[in-house]
Design a protein around this motif. Structure first.
Motif, short mmCIF file in Angstrom:
data_model
loop_
_atom_site.label_atom_id
_atom_site.label_comp_id
_atom_site.label_asym_id
_atom_site.label_seq_id
_atom_site.Cartn_x
_atom_site.Cartn_y
_atom_site.Cartn_z
N GLN A 231 1.54 7.99 -5.78
CA GLN A 231 0.59 9.09 -5.73
C GLN A 231 1.27 10.36 -5.25
O GLN A 231 1.06 11.43 -5.84
N ASP A 232 2.06 10.26 -4.23
CA ASP A 232 2.75 11.43 -3.68
C ASP A 232 3.70 12.04 -4.71
O ASP A 232 3.76 13.26 -4.84
N LYS B 218 0.83 -1.21 0.00
CA LYS B 218 0.00 0.00 0.00
C LYS B 218 0.86 1.26 0.00
O LYS B 218 0.55 2.24 -0.67
N ASP B 219 1.97 1.20 0.73
CA ASP B 219 2.87 2.36 0.78
C ASP B 219 3.50 2.65 -0.58
O ASP B 219 3.78 3.80 -0.90
N PHE B 220 3.73 1.60 -1.36
CA PHE B 220 4.29 1.77 -2.69
C PHE B 220 3.36 2.62 -3.56
O PHE B 220 3.80 3.56 -4.22
N TYR C 236 0.98 4.64 -2.48
CA TYR C 236 0.91 5.98 -1.92
C TYR C 236 2.15 6.79 -2.29
O TYR C 236 2.08 8.01 -2.47
N GLY C 237 3.28 6.12 -2.42
CA GLY C 237 4.50 6.80 -2.86
C GLY C 237 4.38 7.29 -4.30
O GLY C 237 4.80 8.39 -4.62
#
Length: 69
Positions: free
Chosen positions: A9-10, A2-4, A6-7
């Protein structure tokens, strides 16, 4: 995992599209300045298209390109 995502997206929201956000803010004060990039692209494409047409005409007038004699 999930963090990937979000990264990604950021990166796109805060880095890659930052120049487009600046152009959107500029649009309120100067329409011409905000669309300057579009004008430059239109000029580049027009010059490239004109060059391409001239080269096509030169090639069409050249009789050596006909392989059938």
């Amino acid at each position: 995992m999930k963090d990937f995502f979000y990264g990604i997206q950021d990166f796109f929201v805060n880095v890659a599209f930052a120049p487009l956000d600046a152009i959107r803010e500029l649009q309120d004060s100067s329409w011409v300045a905000a669309n300057l990039l579009n004008f430059v692209f239109i000029i580049i494409v027009s010059v490239a298209f004109t060059y391409w047409c001239v080269q096509l005409n030169k090639f069409d007038k050249d009789e050596h390109h006909n392989i059938h004699g």
